[in-house]
Design an enzyme around this catalytic site. Sequence first.
Site, mmCIF file in Angstrom:
data_model
loop_
_atom_site.group_PDB
_atom_site.id
_atom_site.type_symbol
_atom_site.label_atom_id
_atom_site.label_comp_id
_atom_site.label_asym_id
_atom_site.label_seq_id
_atom_site.Cartn_x
_atom_site.Cartn_y
_atom_site.Cartn_z
ATOM 1 N N HIS A 20 0.870 -1.176 0.000
ATOM 2 C CA HIS A 20 0.000 0.000 0.000
ATOM 3 C C HIS A 20 0.905 1.222 0.000
ATOM 4 O O HIS A 20 2.132 1.093 0.005
ATOM 5 C CB HIS A 20 -0.964 -0.020 1.191
ATOM 6 C CG HIS A 20 -0.304 0.022 2.536
ATOM 7 N ND1 HIS A 20 0.575 -0.940 2.979
ATOM 8 C CD2 HIS A 20 -0.398 0.928 3.543
ATOM 9 C CE1 HIS A 20 0.983 -0.640 4.191
ATOM 10 N NE2 HIS A 20 0.411 0.488 4.570
ATOM 11 N N HIS B 232 1.170 3.867 2.158
ATOM 12 C CA HIS B 232 1.501 4.631 3.364
ATOM 13 C C HIS B 232 3.003 4.939 3.397
ATOM 14 O O HIS B 232 3.827 4.133 2.963
ATOM 15 C CB HIS B 232 1.096 3.842 4.615
ATOM 16 C CG HIS B 232 -0.375 3.967 4.911
ATOM 17 N ND1 HIS B 232 -1.002 3.195 5.847
ATOM 18 C CD2 HIS B 232 -1.326 4.771 4.391
ATOM 19 C CE1 HIS B 232 -2.289 3.523 5.901
ATOM 20 N NE2 HIS B 232 -2.506 4.473 5.022
ATOM 21 N N ASP C 178 5.315 4.975 5.641
ATOM 22 C CA ASP C 178 6.320 4.107 6.282
ATOM 23 C C ASP C 178 6.695 2.932 5.376
ATOM 24 O O ASP C 178 7.751 2.329 5.550
ATOM 25 C CB ASP C 178 5.846 3.611 7.655
ATOM 26 C CG ASP C 178 4.506 2.915 7.619
ATOM 27 O OD1 ASP C 178 3.611 3.372 6.881
ATOM 28 O OD2 ASP C 178 4.335 1.904 8.335
ATOM 29 N N HIS C 179 5.854 2.628 4.385
ATOM 30 C CA HIS C 179 6.149 1.536 3.454
ATOM 31 C C HIS C 179 6.729 2.036 2.134
ATOM 32 O O HIS C 179 7.106 1.230 1.287
ATOM 33 C CB HIS C 179 4.879 0.726 3.163
ATOM 34 C CG HIS C 179 4.388 -0.015 4.354
ATOM 35 N ND1 HIS C 179 4.440 -1.387 4.449
ATOM 36 C CD2 HIS C 179 3.843 0.420 5.519
ATOM 37 C CE1 HIS C 179 3.947 -1.762 5.621
ATOM 38 N NE2 HIS C 179 3.575 -0.679 6.290
ATOM 39 N N HIS D 101 -7.085 -2.456 5.450
ATOM 40 C CA HIS D 101 -6.205 -1.445 6.039
ATOM 41 C C HIS D 101 -6.698 -0.064 5.636
ATOM 42 O O HIS D 101 -5.987 0.710 4.992
ATOM 43 C CB HIS D 101 -4.767 -1.678 5.568
ATOM 44 C CG HIS D 101 -3.762 -0.850 6.319
ATOM 45 N ND1 HIS D 101 -3.623 -0.888 7.684
ATOM 46 C CD2 HIS D 101 -2.831 0.043 5.880
ATOM 47 C CE1 HIS D 101 -2.664 -0.054 8.054
ATOM 48 N NE2 HIS D 101 -2.184 0.526 6.985
ATOM 49 N N HIS E 181 6.975 -5.604 11.354
ATOM 50 C CA HIS E 181 6.164 -4.398 11.592
ATOM 51 C C HIS E 181 5.557 -4.521 12.999
ATOM 52 O O HIS E 181 4.379 -4.270 13.222
ATOM 53 C CB HIS E 181 5.061 -4.297 10.529
ATOM 54 C CG HIS E 181 4.409 -2.935 10.440
ATOM 55 N ND1 HIS E 181 3.441 -2.531 11.310
ATOM 56 C CD2 HIS E 181 4.560 -1.906 9.559
ATOM 57 C CE1 HIS E 181 3.015 -1.313 10.972
ATOM 58 N NE2 HIS E 181 3.694 -0.914 9.920
#
Lengths: 279, 270
Positions: A71, A73, A75-76, A161, A247
């Site tokens: 996805h 986001h 942080d990814h 999510h 994570h």
Amino acid sequence: MDQPATRAILLGSGTPHADPDRCGPAVAIVAGGELYLFDCGPGIVRRAAAACRAGATELEAVRLQRLFLTHLHSDHTAGLPDLLLTPWVLGRRAPLEVWGPPGTAAMLSHIQEAYRADIRLRLEGREPANETGWQARPHEIATGRVYEDAQVAIDAFPVRHGPAPAFGYRIAGRERSIVISGDTAPTDEIVSQSLGCDLLFHEVYSRAGFARQPADWQAYHREMHTASDELADLASRACPGLLVLYHQLFWGESEEGLIAELRGGYGARIASGRDLDVY
Amino acid sequence: MGHESLPDATWTSTSGPSRRPRARLFGWIAAAAVAGVLATLPYEQSITLSAESVLLPWPALLVASLVHLALVLLCASIGMRLGPTLGLGAPDLIAWVERQPHAGSKLGRAIRRGLLWGAAAGIVTTMLGAAAEAILPLPEELHAASWSPWHGLLGAFGAGINEELIFRLGVMTLFARLLSLLVRRLPPPPALIWTANALAALGFGFAHLPILEVLTEVNHLTVGLVLAGNGLVGLLFGWLYWRSGLVAAMAAHFATDLVLKALVPLLLPL
């Protein structure tokens, strides 16, 4: 001991928390000499270099060419500019191939636009640079088979999510199957995708730590992520060969404490993943 | 960073980063398909009038148009669903509706490229057609088909949109997916894309056979010429679709048909 032909290297086990020992989420799958990256949290290129130095030569910078995003986001994906540009500066000629949810192409083109001055300087200045390695080929995916070659077949499946599309991935190698949850609340789909897999990388948060969080964050995590007891139940149904926690949101708990929480409902093999662990 | 450089609200909406632009894109494709169907009607009626000396009754015309529209939308849905993992689909248009950096100028370049290739294909096809008439024992035209250049222009517009939505976005993409399933390679290697392109171009050629029956005698020679001519330009459109995007293929198809259906009748009347 012989390494399996399909192996996973945890490049980043972290979360948005700026833990210096845990880079942002990223998993490298190596199969038959080919490399497939899943997510690119901050620090991915340097963790890949560390893995390469430790003997995984498939993670040499110029070979970082395929990325699958769960996805979008930050942080990814905060490592995406690094993954796009640094290997190019170091000599990668192939454009970066990126599979991800709708919005991936826009993210890549905006990154390229943000670094336009740098790209132009490198292309037109005195620094030797090839003309292709800074480019990206986005593939905006839906669920189902998204990639297949002689080494692996990769399927994307939906996870829960939030409202934007998010995926988990099942990677079927020649002799091992690996599932990566990405960020998700527990779902039956993950259970069915993980049934009998060899490795399940799954996100998790500590139930004990959760109890200490403010109410608004509790509501968020309850809806978007997976608690240790929920993961224990999920893993009990999926029966992976090895459950790898990544994570991990410890919230003050220790690794042993987190595993103990899972042990309350799951008795099979668990590893609490750390950066550069190889499975 | 100034506020004006922040992404617009679409990017941060709770409905996800780009669902609404895609829904909007499909809406525009549907609107273009309707416009394409309507634009083709005068040209098709002219052909029917030339051949049958009567116009198609409006209920039959309405049903035929609705079936045509449904086919176009089905093919567009297939292409947009399957295309992204194959390196096909309509990423150029998605980039444009998502307002990605330089998407407009890229689209402009694709249109210019398509128009140039398409016009060249139209001119070459006209010259080859004239050469074939001079060399081969072709039958006399049964019906002196006549249509105004305006009808030809509208027909080119409609065919450029709808036949590309059907044959490139729909059929070629579907063949590429089926072939990739067969050989277990995703995305498919270039040889597979070319095979899918050739199959779609062949289908494109077959789809043009009915008009042959209306205009002239059907024999091996005329069928072969129609299949070869349309198949070759179909290959060109497929290559443009793959390498430069759907809009480039549409522009090329429009330009080819503009030459064949409007400019040649205008400049070289029978």
